[in-house]
Design a protein around this motif. Sequence first.
Motif, PDB file in Angstrom:
ATOM      1  N   VAL A 186      12.946  59.916  16.644  1.00 54.60           N
ATOM      2  CA  VAL A 186      11.976  59.864  17.717  1.00 54.60           C
ATOM      3  C   VAL A 186      10.729  61.304  17.440  1.00 54.60           C
ATOM      4  O   VAL A 186       9.938  61.128  17.814  1.00 54.60           O
ATOM      5  CB  VAL A 186      12.641  60.522  19.179  1.00 54.60           C
ATOM      6  CG1 VAL A 186      11.814  60.945  20.290  1.00 54.60           C
ATOM      7  CG2 VAL A 186      13.451  58.953  19.439  1.00 54.60           C
ATOM      8  N   MET A 187      11.609  62.420  16.850  1.00 54.18           N
ATOM      9  CA  MET A 187      10.483  63.215  16.610  1.00 54.18           C
ATOM     10  C   MET A 187       9.594  63.004  15.489  1.00 54.18           C
ATOM     11  O   MET A 187       8.305  63.518  15.551  1.00 54.18           O
ATOM     12  CB  MET A 187      11.443  64.649  15.986  1.00 54.18           C
ATOM     13  CG  MET A 187      12.317  65.224  16.905  1.00 54.18           C
ATOM     14  SD  MET A 187      13.284  66.534  16.248  1.00 54.18           S
ATOM     15  CE  MET A 187      12.098  67.916  15.947  1.00 54.18           C
ATOM     16  N   ALA A 188       9.968  62.120  14.525  1.00 57.18           N
ATOM     17  CA  ALA A 188       9.147  61.539  13.356  1.00 57.18           C
ATOM     18  C   ALA A 188       8.050  60.604  14.285  1.00 57.18           C
ATOM     19  O   ALA A 188       6.853  60.916  13.901  1.00 57.18           O
ATOM     20  CB  ALA A 188       9.746  60.834  12.467  1.00 57.18           C
ATOM     21  N   LEU A 189       8.464  59.910  15.047  1.00 56.29           N
ATOM     22  CA  LEU A 189       7.588  59.049  15.631  1.00 56.29           C
ATOM     23  C   LEU A 189       6.275  59.767  16.344  1.00 56.29           C
ATOM     24  O   LEU A 189       5.123  59.599  16.069  1.00 56.29           O
ATOM     25  CB  LEU A 189       8.282  58.292  16.551  1.00 56.29           C
ATOM     26  CG  LEU A 189       7.398  57.340  17.455  1.00 56.29           C
ATOM     27  CD1 LEU A 189       6.607  56.167  16.652  1.00 56.29           C
ATOM     28  CD2 LEU A 189       7.967  56.436  18.807  1.00 56.29           C
ATOM     29  N   GLY A 190       6.912  60.742  17.216  1.00 56.04           N
ATOM     30  CA  GLY A 190       5.796  61.409  17.974  1.00 56.04           C
ATOM     31  C   GLY A 190       5.038  62.174  17.261  1.00 56.04           C
ATOM     32  O   GLY A 190       3.646  62.360  17.357  1.00 56.04           O
ATOM     33  N   THR A 191       5.382  62.833  16.154  1.00 54.63           N
ATOM     34  CA  THR A 191       4.579  63.721  15.174  1.00 54.63           C
ATOM     35  C   THR A 191       3.755  62.772  14.532  1.00 54.63           C
ATOM     36  O   THR A 191       2.665  63.207  14.132  1.00 54.63           O
ATOM     37  CB  THR A 191       5.755  64.460  14.189  1.00 54.63           C
ATOM     38  OG1 THR A 191       6.621  65.316  15.077  1.00 54.63           O
ATOM     39  CG2 THR A 191       4.753  65.312  13.426  1.00 54.63           C
ATOM     40  N   GLY A 192       4.345  61.520  14.026  1.00 52.83           N
ATOM     41  CA  GLY A 192       3.341  60.807  13.366  1.00 52.83           C
ATOM     42  C   GLY A 192       1.924  60.361  14.137  1.00 52.83           C
ATOM     43  O   GLY A 192       1.276  60.100  13.776  1.00 52.83           O
ATOM     44  N   ILE A 193       2.459  60.022  15.478  1.00 52.27           N
ATOM     45  CA  ILE A 193       1.326  59.603  16.456  1.00 52.27           C
ATOM     46  C   ILE A 193       0.257  60.958  16.444  1.00 52.27           C
ATOM     47  O   ILE A 193      -0.817  60.653  16.474  1.00 52.27           O
ATOM     48  CB  ILE A 193       1.608  59.244  17.839  1.00 52.27           C
ATOM     49  CG1 ILE A 193       2.814  58.200  17.671  1.00 52.27           C
ATOM     50  CG2 ILE A 193       0.694  59.121  18.655  1.00 52.27           C
ATOM     51  CD1 ILE A 193       3.413  57.851  19.116  1.00 52.27           C
ATOM     52  N   VAL A 194       0.793  62.000  16.660  1.00 54.65           N
ATOM     53  CA  VAL A 194      -0.099  63.399  16.523  1.00 54.65           C
ATOM     54  C   VAL A 194      -0.879  63.337  15.233  1.00 54.65           C
ATOM     55  O   VAL A 194      -1.869  63.789  15.221  1.00 54.65           O
ATOM     56  CB  VAL A 194       0.744  64.588  16.769  1.00 54.65           C
ATOM     57  CG1 VAL A 194      -0.090  65.625  16.588  1.00 54.65           C
ATOM     58  CG2 VAL A 194       1.612  64.638  18.211  1.00 54.65           C
ATOM     59  N   VAL A 195      -0.292  63.149  14.082  1.00 56.53           N
ATOM     60  CA  VAL A 195      -0.979  63.141  12.677  1.00 56.53           C
ATOM     61  C   VAL A 195      -2.121  62.027  12.785  1.00 56.53           C
ATOM     62  O   VAL A 195      -3.120  62.609  12.479  1.00 56.53           O
ATOM     63  CB  VAL A 195       0.136  62.784  11.594  1.00 56.53           C
ATOM     64  CG1 VAL A 195      -0.664  62.862  10.209  1.00 56.53           C
ATOM     65  CG2 VAL A 195       0.991  64.046  11.428  1.00 56.53           C
ATOM     66  N   LEU A 196      -1.927  60.974  13.030  1.00 57.12           N
ATOM     67  CA  LEU A 196      -2.798  59.962  12.948  1.00 57.12           C
ATOM     68  C   LEU A 196      -4.003  60.152  14.147  1.00 57.12           C
ATOM     69  O   LEU A 196      -5.075  60.020  13.781  1.00 57.12           O
ATOM     70  CB  LEU A 196      -2.084  58.599  13.220  1.00 57.12           C
ATOM     71  CG  LEU A 196      -1.158  58.048  12.276  1.00 57.12           C
ATOM     72  CD1 LEU A 196      -0.723  56.731  12.838  1.00 57.12           C
ATOM     73  CD2 LEU A 196      -1.890  57.899  11.012  1.00 57.12           C
ATOM     74  N   THR A 197      -3.779  60.767  15.254  1.00 58.51           N
ATOM     75  CA  THR A 197      -4.660  60.928  16.292  1.00 58.51           C
ATOM     76  C   THR A 197      -5.502  62.246  15.934  1.00 58.51           C
ATOM     77  O   THR A 197      -6.810  62.175  15.975  1.00 58.51           O
ATOM     78  CB  THR A 197      -4.008  61.409  17.596  1.00 58.51           C
ATOM     79  OG1 THR A 197      -3.135  60.423  17.889  1.00 58.51           O
ATOM     80  CG2 THR A 197      -5.193  61.693  18.777  1.00 58.51           C
ATOM     81  N   THR A 198      -4.741  63.217  14.956  1.00 59.37           N
ATOM     82  CA  THR A 198      -5.506  64.479  14.402  1.00 59.37           C
ATOM     83  C   THR A 198      -6.323  63.841  13.493  1.00 59.37           C
ATOM     84  O   THR A 198      -7.591  64.286  13.558  1.00 59.37           O
ATOM     85  CB  THR A 198      -4.452  65.339  13.713  1.00 59.37           C
ATOM     86  OG1 THR A 198      -3.565  65.760  14.750  1.00 59.37           O
ATOM     87  CG2 THR A 198      -5.082  66.438  13.279  1.00 59.37           C
TER      88      THR A 198
END
Length: 337
Positions: free
Chosen positions: A50-62
């Motif tokens: 879940v942490m990886a998913l949320g952070t991944g979304i942040v990375v792509l949005t960034t």
Amino acid sequence: MEDILNSLILLVNFILIPGFVYGCQLAMGALGITLIYGVLRFAHFPHGEVMALGTGIVVLTTYVFQAQGLSLGVLPTALLALPIGIIGTIAYVLLIDRCVYKYYREKKASTTTFLIVAIGVMFMSNGLVRFFIGPKDRNFQDGERFIIHANEFKEIFGLSEGISFKTSQGLTIIITLISVSLLFWFLTYTRSGKSMRAYADNEDLALLSGINPEKVVLMSWVIVACLATTGGTLYGLDKSYLPYSFYQILLPLFAVAIVGGLGNPVGALVGGFVVSYSEIIVTSAYKKFFNYILPESLEMSGLAQFLGTEYKLAVSVGILVLVLIFKPQGIFKGRLV
């Protein structure tokens, strides 16, 4: 005197600051685990994913924001993308709860059944993260990288060693303090927070008091998603984003939750620093430190480590085993493991 100051700076630079920052990151993740165990009463093994998913979304949005020229100046653009990551993570955990966990919750499934289901969700989430975000190491740091730079510190004070304090480390400390304060305020002073605590203490009595269990479950998942995404993003900013690293961090997170007292939020916070400083103290190299404080005749040639850095996970396992043997309720009173 100068050698003593240099040795102290080494401890601050390589143990005190990294240990405190890493402890904040572990505490943010472990708070989610302990909330789920305390309120929903099962071990949430997919938490690292879940942490990886949320952070991944942040990375792509960034990346999208950076391509459009959006930024926060000296601060990382990831902070601008963080709310989108939180929303995406909330949607995912609520979807999993409605499609998977709710069925077993209504069936009053055993702890063993929930354990097997959680492991299945973990592997499924693991695959989804790698399929949509990819397995590559990604760095989404921008803005000002350092608050205090080691070279500038050396020039100002005329010492051989300098303190280095990164922007990501400062953000980790500040955001963790704010997040934890808001969480404890919510649990202590709001009606919804009191309902969550009552439901965690005694489910049957809470239901007789008119507390809506579905509302408690919803609030729990929302809080967990916020903590997981924020903690994962801070971890990614401080190091880098690699999905597999969040799979590896799951063991230290559970060690933190159990050491502090599973189901006890205060314990998760304290346990984070116990585990982080234990890992860093045991695996750090003390060669330069001892060479500053010892006579030249005793100068050390080796790294002067207790254990190599590859044994960090072993330190977490050792702490976890000792706590389970001698104090299964953790430092603070938690549920028996």
